[in-house]
Design a protein around this motif. Structure first.
Motif, short mmCIF file in Angstrom:
data_model
loop_
_atom_site.label_atom_id
_atom_site.label_comp_id
_atom_site.label_asym_id
_atom_site.label_seq_id
_atom_site.Cartn_x
_atom_site.Cartn_y
_atom_site.Cartn_z
N ASN A 170 61.05 41.66 53.09
CA ASN A 170 60.49 40.32 53.34
C ASN A 170 59.82 40.17 52.13
OD1 ASN A 170 59.50 38.05 52.65
ND2 ASN A 170 58.50 37.91 54.72
N PRO A 171 60.13 39.89 50.66
CA PRO A 171 58.95 39.98 49.69
C PRO A 171 58.23 38.96 49.95
CG PRO A 171 61.20 38.63 48.96
CD PRO A 171 61.59 39.00 50.53
N LEU A 172 58.05 38.34 50.34
CA LEU A 172 56.92 37.22 49.97
C LEU A 172 55.14 38.43 50.38
CD1 LEU A 172 56.04 34.31 49.75
CD2 LEU A 172 56.05 34.32 51.70
N PRO A 173 55.63 38.88 50.97
CA PRO A 173 53.76 39.72 51.28
C PRO A 173 54.07 40.13 50.04
CG PRO A 173 55.27 40.42 53.29
CD PRO A 173 56.03 39.18 52.16
N HIS A 174 54.58 40.80 49.74
CA HIS A 174 54.42 42.05 48.23
C HIS A 174 54.22 40.97 47.13
CE1 HIS A 174 58.02 44.93 49.44
NE2 HIS A 174 57.46 44.27 50.15
N VAL A 175 54.08 39.41 47.32
CA VAL A 175 53.66 38.44 46.12
C VAL A 175 52.45 38.08 46.33
CG1 VAL A 175 54.81 36.40 44.65
CG2 VAL A 175 56.60 37.48 45.63
N LEU A 176 52.32 37.97 47.29
CA LEU A 176 51.47 37.52 47.87
C LEU A 176 50.00 38.88 47.76
CD1 LEU A 176 51.27 36.09 51.39
CD2 LEU A 176 51.03 35.21 49.54
N ILE A 177 50.51 40.03 48.18
CA ILE A 177 49.63 41.06 47.78
C ILE A 177 49.61 41.15 46.16
CG2 ILE A 177 49.61 43.11 48.12
CD1 ILE A 177 48.54 41.21 50.02
N LEU A 178 50.00 41.46 45.40
CA LEU A 178 49.79 41.56 43.59
C LEU A 178 48.79 40.53 43.45
CD1 LEU A 178 54.10 41.59 42.30
CD2 LEU A 178 52.10 43.42 42.13
N THR A 179 49.13 39.47 44.19
CA THR A 179 47.82 38.24 44.30
C THR A 179 46.48 38.65 44.04
OG1 THR A 179 49.51 36.78 44.53
CG2 THR A 179 47.45 35.88 43.69
N ALA A 180 46.70 39.26 45.22
CA ALA A 180 45.41 39.94 45.65
C ALA A 180 44.75 41.44 45.30
CB ALA A 180 45.81 40.03 47.78
N ILE A 181 45.95 41.78 44.10
CA ILE A 181 45.66 42.83 43.56
C ILE A 181 44.97 42.44 42.42
CG2 ILE A 181 46.39 45.01 43.07
CD1 ILE A 181 48.11 45.07 44.03
N VAL A 182 45.37 41.57 41.83
CA VAL A 182 44.98 40.93 40.66
C VAL A 182 43.27 40.38 41.39
CG1 VAL A 182 44.83 39.23 39.34
CG2 VAL A 182 46.75 40.27 39.89
N VAL A 183 42.63 39.81 42.12
CA VAL A 183 41.54 39.45 42.47
C VAL A 183 40.64 40.48 42.77
CG1 VAL A 183 40.03 37.75 43.78
CG2 VAL A 183 43.12 37.19 43.62
N GLY A 184 41.59 41.35 43.13
CA GLY A 184 40.66 42.49 44.07
C GLY A 184 40.23 43.25 42.85
N ILE A 185 41.26 43.51 41.56
CA ILE A 185 40.58 44.64 40.39
C ILE A 185 39.46 42.57 39.54
CG2 ILE A 185 41.47 44.90 38.15
CD1 ILE A 185 44.28 45.43 39.65
N ALA A 186 39.95 41.95 39.69
CA ALA A 186 38.78 40.87 39.01
C ALA A 186 37.34 41.36 39.82
CB ALA A 186 39.18 39.56 39.11
N THR A 187 37.76 41.29 41.19
CA THR A 187 36.07 40.99 41.57
C THR A 187 35.24 43.18 41.56
OG1 THR A 187 37.15 39.49 43.89
CG2 THR A 187 35.35 41.47 44.09
N THR A 188 36.14 43.21 41.52
CA THR A 188 36.05 45.21 41.17
C THR A 188 35.30 44.91 39.52
OG1 THR A 188 37.43 45.85 42.27
CG2 THR A 188 36.35 47.19 40.70
N ALA A 189 36.27 44.53 38.38
CA ALA A 189 35.47 44.62 37.47
C ALA A 189 33.56 43.95 37.72
CB ALA A 189 35.97 44.22 36.31
N VAL A 190 33.84 42.66 37.62
CA VAL A 190 32.65 41.82 38.32
C VAL A 190 31.17 42.59 38.25
CG1 VAL A 190 31.50 39.83 39.16
CG2 VAL A 190 33.52 39.66 38.04
N GLY A 191 32.12 43.55 39.64
CA GLY A 191 30.81 44.30 40.62
C GLY A 191 30.37 45.20 39.86
N LEU A 192 31.35 46.21 38.92
CA LEU A 192 30.43 47.36 38.44
C LEU A 192 29.63 46.81 37.05
CD1 LEU A 192 33.21 49.60 37.96
CD2 LEU A 192 32.50 50.11 39.94
N ALA A 193 30.79 45.79 36.00
CA ALA A 193 29.96 44.97 35.06
C ALA A 193 28.32 44.79 36.37
CB ALA A 193 30.33 43.93 34.83
N LEU A 194 27.85 43.99 37.36
CA LEU A 194 26.83 43.57 37.41
C LEU A 194 25.88 44.82 37.58
CD1 LEU A 194 27.39 40.45 40.18
CD2 LEU A 194 26.12 41.14 38.10
#
Lengths: 291, 504
Positions: free
Chosen positions: A186-210
């Motif tokens: 099922n490709p749908l979870p893959h797509v969802l997780i691609l989105t979630a990975i982007v969100v995760g990276i953004a969160t990590t970046a903001v966290g490290l910047a802080l």
């Protein structure tokens, strides 16, 4: 049921849970702000793994077309092509591949690539539909597998019948009869997780910047020391409970007092210190929650 | 007409397309005007959307014309149109308000970035509320949260504790969002769909299983963290206290509300209250948490010396009222919850704005700055008093309307004791608001010391008009909706009957 089997059969969930707990533990137990962020990352990654594992269908491949895969399907494509292409059998979504195929097929019959592409497309739309539809969660593997196999054999019959004595068609029939259409996860979870990975990276970046900014402001990224620095700025001692003993001593600590609303004048009235301290009492819970 | 067709997506797409240009603005003033235009447009679209929904009923908008179970659907009914109106309305008022205040609190070069983050935060919150796709909620939630972390951290120039507050918010907010995603994964595994209406259709009539139960638990905990519901509120007081004043006004009024709305939406229209475990959860857990939060938040607020921190703890208590209404599980309860959600946004924004005015002139947000405020900043002081009365729940203000409907809902389900507890916790609100009001009205302004003059050493003047007007518009809204109860209560009542009855 055999408990060992119970565990082994669900190994993907165990990986998810173990990683999740490692991540959560790191977030809670570590005082270093960067380590906390890494723990948070592990925690998020465990969820990604969980999503991907629920999209997995037993025996299914990744929802990607591989050249080798297309080659294998060429035979099937020929057999299927016998009935004048019949793209509608698939309930195709009107994608361009069919038309491309129609032209090409008319011109040179032996060319199976376009047909293979078409078969692949139809399959993808099937999988996508099943993924979005109600079945996927309940019994995706069995349903999809059965459905795909039926389609394959049905077409093979059809191809064989219309092509009749044509040797080429017969070949295709033979090939398609034992050919099992590839099943895609099922490709749908893959797509969802691609989105979630982007969100995760953004969160990590903001966290490290802080963390960088905290280090600039405090000179440390250890949570205990941060709390001490705040207490020293506010009460003159690292631990507010010791304040009574240290009251006579001047505020040491080397940290310039930084009171809310500085601009050189933030000095609070002495009477309000008590309230602030009570506030701190509640606030230290706060630190405790994160610590 | 094309605007009417595309209305549900316009409040989101406008800031999404226009906010990045804010970064290119040469100075803070241009960025400020740009942000005012964008938030104003969003507010206009939200108001039109509410009018349209009130007229024609539920609007389903398919993004990119992909049909709902697979494509993303924006589904607007009265409940989310009302919350969207609140969020965009507060944003549209905070945008003009913020300039004078934020200019003194952050670096000038950061102003364009501040306004960018501000617009993106608003768009994320609107997106959370408008969408009918469960995973979309998560994406928008993180869009708004990430910009909120940045907004809170901007307070670091005045007080470095803003940085640690923002960091703690980031850690807990991400934990909350990830819990929410786990919940979505479980419900996706159980139903095979992520569209809210479709999930409902799949769950309808089917027996409960542990996967659905676990999913609901994860979603409640995740959203509870984002909403700062009582035991999960730890990030909130520091974030509100050390964020720039204008930011506090916006996030206190808008961001936790979006999370409460999601909680209401998932409880009633996604999972539905037919499930036994949801009823048990509401009766035993949400009620307890709500009551504990009401008392804990209010009691701790009494002892704060920073007025911002006091208001933050008061928010913990007020979230408790919203959850209490939700936990009754009845139409009246949800109606009260929605009314309070809307009203609390109005009053908290006004209160934080008046603190921002004091902060601007005196440079402190401590009680000390409020001594004799009527003599120095009469309009700011009056705004604080009116909004404070509304927070307590005095008649003729919106706070009274909230409490009235909440009490009615409590008596309707036969929980008179909950009604008494509502009144009792409101009495604590009298103490903490009254404490500051006493300083404002009865104390003399300090004659000497740093607080006898404003930050530039001049006599303290009233806040500028650009701050007073938005603040007084909110105060006027507090009184207006307190008198015209039929507007909010009527809308919220229809929204609640659609949510609980499922009759959409």
């Amino acid at each position: 049921m055999d408990p060992f089997q119970f565990i082994v059969e669900r190994y993907n969930y165990w990986i998810f849970i173990v990683l999740m707990m490692i991540g959560l533990y790191t977030v809670i137990a570590r005082g270093n702000l960067v380590k906390k962020i890494i723990g948070l990352n592990i925690f998020q990654t465990s969820v990604f793994i969980y999503y991907i594992s629920i999209g997995k269908i037993a025996g299914g491949t990744a929802p990607i077309y591989l050249p080798g895969d297309m080659y294998r399907r060429m035979d099937h494509g020929e057999g299927h092509g016998g009935d004048g292409h019949g793209g509608d059998d698939h309930g195709g979504d009107g994608h361009g591949a069919e038309e491309v195929h129609g032209v090409e097929h008319g011109e040179e019959k032996s060319h199976g690539d376009a047909e293979a592409l078409h078969a692949g497309d139809a399959n993808a739309s099937n999988a996508l539909y099943a993924g979005g539809g109600e079945e996927a969660g309940h019994a995706p593997a069995a349903d999809l597998h059965g459905g795909a196999a039926n389609v394959a054999s049905g077409e093979a019959d059809h191809g064989g019948a219309t092509q009749g004595g044509d040797a080429h068609g017969a070949d295709a029939y033979g090939a398609a009869a034992d050919f099992v259409e590839p099943i895609y996860s099922n490709p749908l979870p893959h797509v969802l997780i691609l989105t979630a990975i982007v969100v995760g990276i953004a969160t990590t970046a903001v966290g490290l910047a802080l963390a960088v900014r905290i280090r600039e402001a405090y000179g440390t990224i250890e949570e205990d020391e941060l709390e001490d620095a705040d207490n020293i700025a506010e009460f003159g001692v690292a631990d507010p409970r010791e304040r009574a003993d240290a009251q006579s001593a001047p505020a040491g600590g080397g940290q310039a007092p930084q009171v809310s609303g500085t601009r050189g004048r933030g000095a609070k009235l002495a009477g309000d210190r008590l309230g602030e301290r009570l506030g701190r009492g509640a606030g230290s819970e706060n630190g405790g929650g994160a610590a | 007409m094309i605007i009417a067709d595309q209305l549900p997506v316009l409040p989101i797409i406008t800031p999404l397309a226009l906010a990045p240009f804010t970064l290119l603005m040469p100075n803070g003033r241009a960025a400020h005007l740009w942000a005012m235009a964008v938030t104003g447009l969003s507010f206009l679209f939200c108001a039109m959307l509410l009018a349209q929904v009130a007229e024609v009923g539920v609007i389903s908008y398919q993004l990119g014309d992909w049909a709902p179970p697979l494509g993303i659907e924006y589904r607007v009914d009265l409940a989310n149109a009302l919350v969207m109106l609140l969020i965009s309305g507060v944003a549209a008022l905070v945008a003009p308000f913020s300039y004078e205040s934020i200019r003194t609190e952050i670096d000038d070069r950061q102003l364009p970035m501040f306004y960018t983050a501000f617009q993106i935060c608003m768009l994320g919150l609107l997106g959370v509320v408008v969408t009918g796709d469960a995973f979309n909620v998560f994406v928008f939630l993180e869009i708004s949260s990430l910009s909120t972390y940045a907004l809170v951290a901007l307070g670091g120039r005045l007080d470095r504790r803003a940085l640690t507050a923002s960091y703690n918010y980031l850690v807990m907010g991400t934990l909350g969002a990830t819990f929410f995603v786990i919940g979505l994964g479980l419900i996706y595994q159980a139903t095979g769909t992520l569209n809210m209406a479709d999930i409902r259709a799949q769950l309808e009539g089917s027996p409960s299983n542990s996967m659905v139960e676990a999913s609901f638990a994860f979603i409640v905990v995740g959203m509870g963290l984002k909403a700062a519901a009582f035991p999960m509120h730890l990030w909130m007081p520091n974030a509100y206290t050390y964020a720039p004043s204008a930011v506090s006004a916006f996030i206190a009024a808008a961001s936790t509300k979006a999370a409460v709305y999601v909680l209401i939406r998932f409880t009633f229209t996604v999972f539905g209250t037919d499930f036994e475990f949801i009823q048990a959860m509401m009766t035993y857990i949400l009620t307890t948490v709500a009551l504990a939060g009401m008392f804990f938040g209010s009691l701790v607020a009494v002892f704060q010396s920073s007025v911002k921190r006091m208001l933050a703890y008061s928010s913990v208590g007020q979230i408790g009222y919203m959850l209490l209404g939700l936990s009754f599980g009845t139409e009246a309860g949800v109606q009260a919850s929605l009314i309070h959600l809307f009203n609390h946004g109005l009053m908290k924004a006004a209160l934080f704005m008046s603190v921002a005015c004091v902060m601007l002139r005196l440079g402190v947000h401590d009680c000390a700055g409020f001594h004799g405020l009527t003599k120095r900043m009469p309009f700011t002081a009056a705004a604080f008093i009116f909004a404070g009365l509304s927070l307590i729940g005095v008649p003729l203000t919106v706070g009274f309307v909230s409490k009235w409907y909440l009490l009615q809902a409590a008596f309707e389900v036969g929980r008179a004791w909950a009604g008494f507890l509502i009144v009792a916790s409101s009495l604590i609100a009298v103490v903490y608001v009254g404490r500051v009001v006493e300083l404002i009205l009865l104390r003399a302004p300090p004659e000497e010391g740093p607080l006898s003059a404003d930050v530039n050493g001049e006599p303290v003047r009233e806040a500028p008009l650009s701050m007073l007007i938005p603040m007084w518009l909110l105060v006027a809204a507090n009184v207006y909706f307190g008198l015209r109860t039929d507007v909010t209560a009527g809308l919220a009542g229809r929204a609640a009957s659609a949510l609980v009855g499922g009759g959409q």
